[in-house]
Design an enzyme around this catalytic site. Structure first.
Site, mmCIF file in Angstrom:
data_model
loop_
_atom_site.group_PDB
_atom_site.id
_atom_site.type_symbol
_atom_site.label_atom_id
_atom_site.label_comp_id
_atom_site.label_asym_id
_atom_site.label_seq_id
_atom_site.Cartn_x
_atom_site.Cartn_y
_atom_site.Cartn_z
ATOM 1 C CB THR A 13 -0.496 -0.248 1.095
ATOM 2 O OG1 THR A 13 -0.061 0.053 2.147
ATOM 3 C CG2 THR A 13 -1.746 -0.842 1.374
ATOM 4 C CB VAL A 16 8.410 1.585 -3.372
ATOM 5 C CG1 VAL A 16 8.964 0.549 -4.173
ATOM 6 C CG2 VAL A 16 8.593 2.884 -3.273
ATOM 7 N NE ARG A 41 -1.769 2.291 9.288
ATOM 8 C CZ ARG A 41 -0.755 2.239 9.319
ATOM 9 N NH1 ARG A 41 -0.322 1.012 10.272
ATOM 10 N NH2 ARG A 41 0.238 2.401 7.861
ATOM 11 C CB CYS A 130 16.003 5.950 -4.841
ATOM 12 S SG CYS A 130 15.990 6.779 -3.631
ATOM 13 C CD GLN A 157 18.605 11.453 -2.163
ATOM 14 O OE1 GLN A 157 20.461 11.277 -2.545
ATOM 15 N NE2 GLN A 157 18.131 10.915 -1.770
ATOM 16 N NE ARG A 237 14.206 14.222 0.968
ATOM 17 C CZ ARG A 237 14.129 13.073 0.764
ATOM 18 N NH1 ARG A 237 14.064 11.917 0.044
ATOM 19 N NH2 ARG A 237 15.286 12.083 2.107
ATOM 20 C CG HIS A 244 16.443 11.372 -6.157
ATOM 21 N ND1 HIS A 244 14.736 11.611 -5.539
ATOM 22 C CD2 HIS A 244 16.472 10.093 -4.836
ATOM 23 C CE1 HIS A 244 14.804 11.097 -4.647
ATOM 24 N NE2 HIS A 244 15.703 9.664 -3.937
#
Length: 341
Positions: A13, A16, A41, A130, A157, A237, A244
């Site tokens: 879920t 990725v 959940r 990644c 990134q 970031r 990226h």
């Protein structure tokens, strides 16, 4: 087409895991039974996939019974707890977490670089970080020309590197700015990301370098079979949703001309050469994350000689961009699974 394989996705879920499911469809992977595994959940929710309804199951060891291939998209602790159980039950695992990447008994694979390493797996294969994948795919064809000895890298990134929570924080901040509202408190990052840069990804690991910054050296050495490779990396970031970007300078043992470099990159699998500063259309001039998102090629441009290197032809600098969720994670994992067929 190969015989159908029973496939499970652990962490189905998340960003990725969801992309892995899409990639299986796009690449016409021969899926027999499909299991989508997630937290308690999420268990019981129904996902439509290729004309069938798949009920999400709670991730438990017994859920791996009968599976041929397991794609891992869960955090390190969950991967460590559950994926060896999948191997014990006869599955081959391709895992996107960091949990097993540097284990000497686990191949770390980028199909464009070291597909042969899949052959010595003992049930577990790791997907690299990644930023490692995005940087090494274009580095590899240049390495074959002049043998890379050193890399100087800065990564830019996207929020997607922190998964759904990272993208949600950036979207919420941009929405608040657009409405003229006070920004919400950061939830995925140490500070506001919109209109900002955060020059730390991961915790401090080695002499002031973070865990994220050390991955490119440690994983690069293993993937390219270059145990002496030297890498100096800074990870930042940036307020980009996904894809990226990286600025990379390579130092070679043998001279490499710009003409040969461009020719090698243009012919390299998984690479798209975009290197024309005078192009009429912006996206034809150089790679940008806006145009490299939601596709699987690493775009490479701004290729130039390293003018700081006194040895003529021994250094080349380039800029590259790639989708962090796709080639940086999900697509690479599915490509590795294809090697198992």
């Amino acid at each position: 087409m190969a015989d159908k394989k029973n496939v499970a996705i652990l962490g189905a879920t998340g960003a990725v895991g969801t992309q892995m499911l899409e990639c299986l469809t796009e690449r016409d992977f021969p899926v027999g039974e499909l299991k989508l595994l997630a937290s308690a959940r999420s268990a019981g929710k129904v996902v439509e996939w290729c004309g069938r309804e798949v009920v999400i199951e709670e991730a438990r060891p017994e859920a791996f019974e009968g599976m041929d291939i397991v794609l891992g998209a869960a955090d390190d602790d969950i991967a460590k707890a559950l994926l060896p159980e999948a191997v014990r039950r006869g599955a081959t695992v391709v895992d996107n977490s960091h949990a097993f990447r540097l284990d000497e008994d686990v191949p770390l694979v980028v199909p464009e670089i070291n597909p042969q390493d899949v052959a010595w797996n003992k049930g577990l294969i790791s997907n690299p970080n990644c930023a490692t994948i995005i940087g090494l795919v274009p580095t590899w064809p240049l390495h074959k020309l002049g043998h890379v000895s050193r890399m100087i890298v800065s990564t830019y990134q996207a929020a997607s590197g922190a998964g759904v929570p990272g993208m949600r924080q950036l979207e919420n901040e941009l929405g608040a700015i657009g409405r003229g509202e006070e920004l919400p408190e950061p939830t995925a990052f140490v500070d506001q990301l919109a209109s900002n840069l955060i020059p730390q990804i991961g915790s401090e690991k080695f002499e002031g370098f973070t865990s994220e910054e050390m991955k490119l050296q440690n994983e690069g050495r293993k993937i390219m079979h270059l145990p002496e490779l030297r890498v100096n990396c800074t990870c930042v970031r940036v307020p980009v949703l996904r894809s990226h970007s990286e600025s990379i300078t390579l130092e070679f043992e043998e001279p490499v001309s710009l003409e040969d470099a461009r020719e090698a990159l243009a012919a390299a699998p998984g690479v798209k050469l975009v290197d024309d500063l005078g192009a009429d259309v912006a996206h034809d001039r150089y790679p940008m994350p806006l145009y490299t998102s939601d596709q699987d090629l690493i775009w490479v441009g701004r290729i130039r000689r390293d003018i700081s290197n006194p040895e003529q032809g021994r250094g080349i600098t380039f800029w590259c961009c790639g989708d962090q969720i796709r080639k940086g994670a999900a697509t690479n994992a599915v490509q590795v699974a294809e090697l198992l067929l």
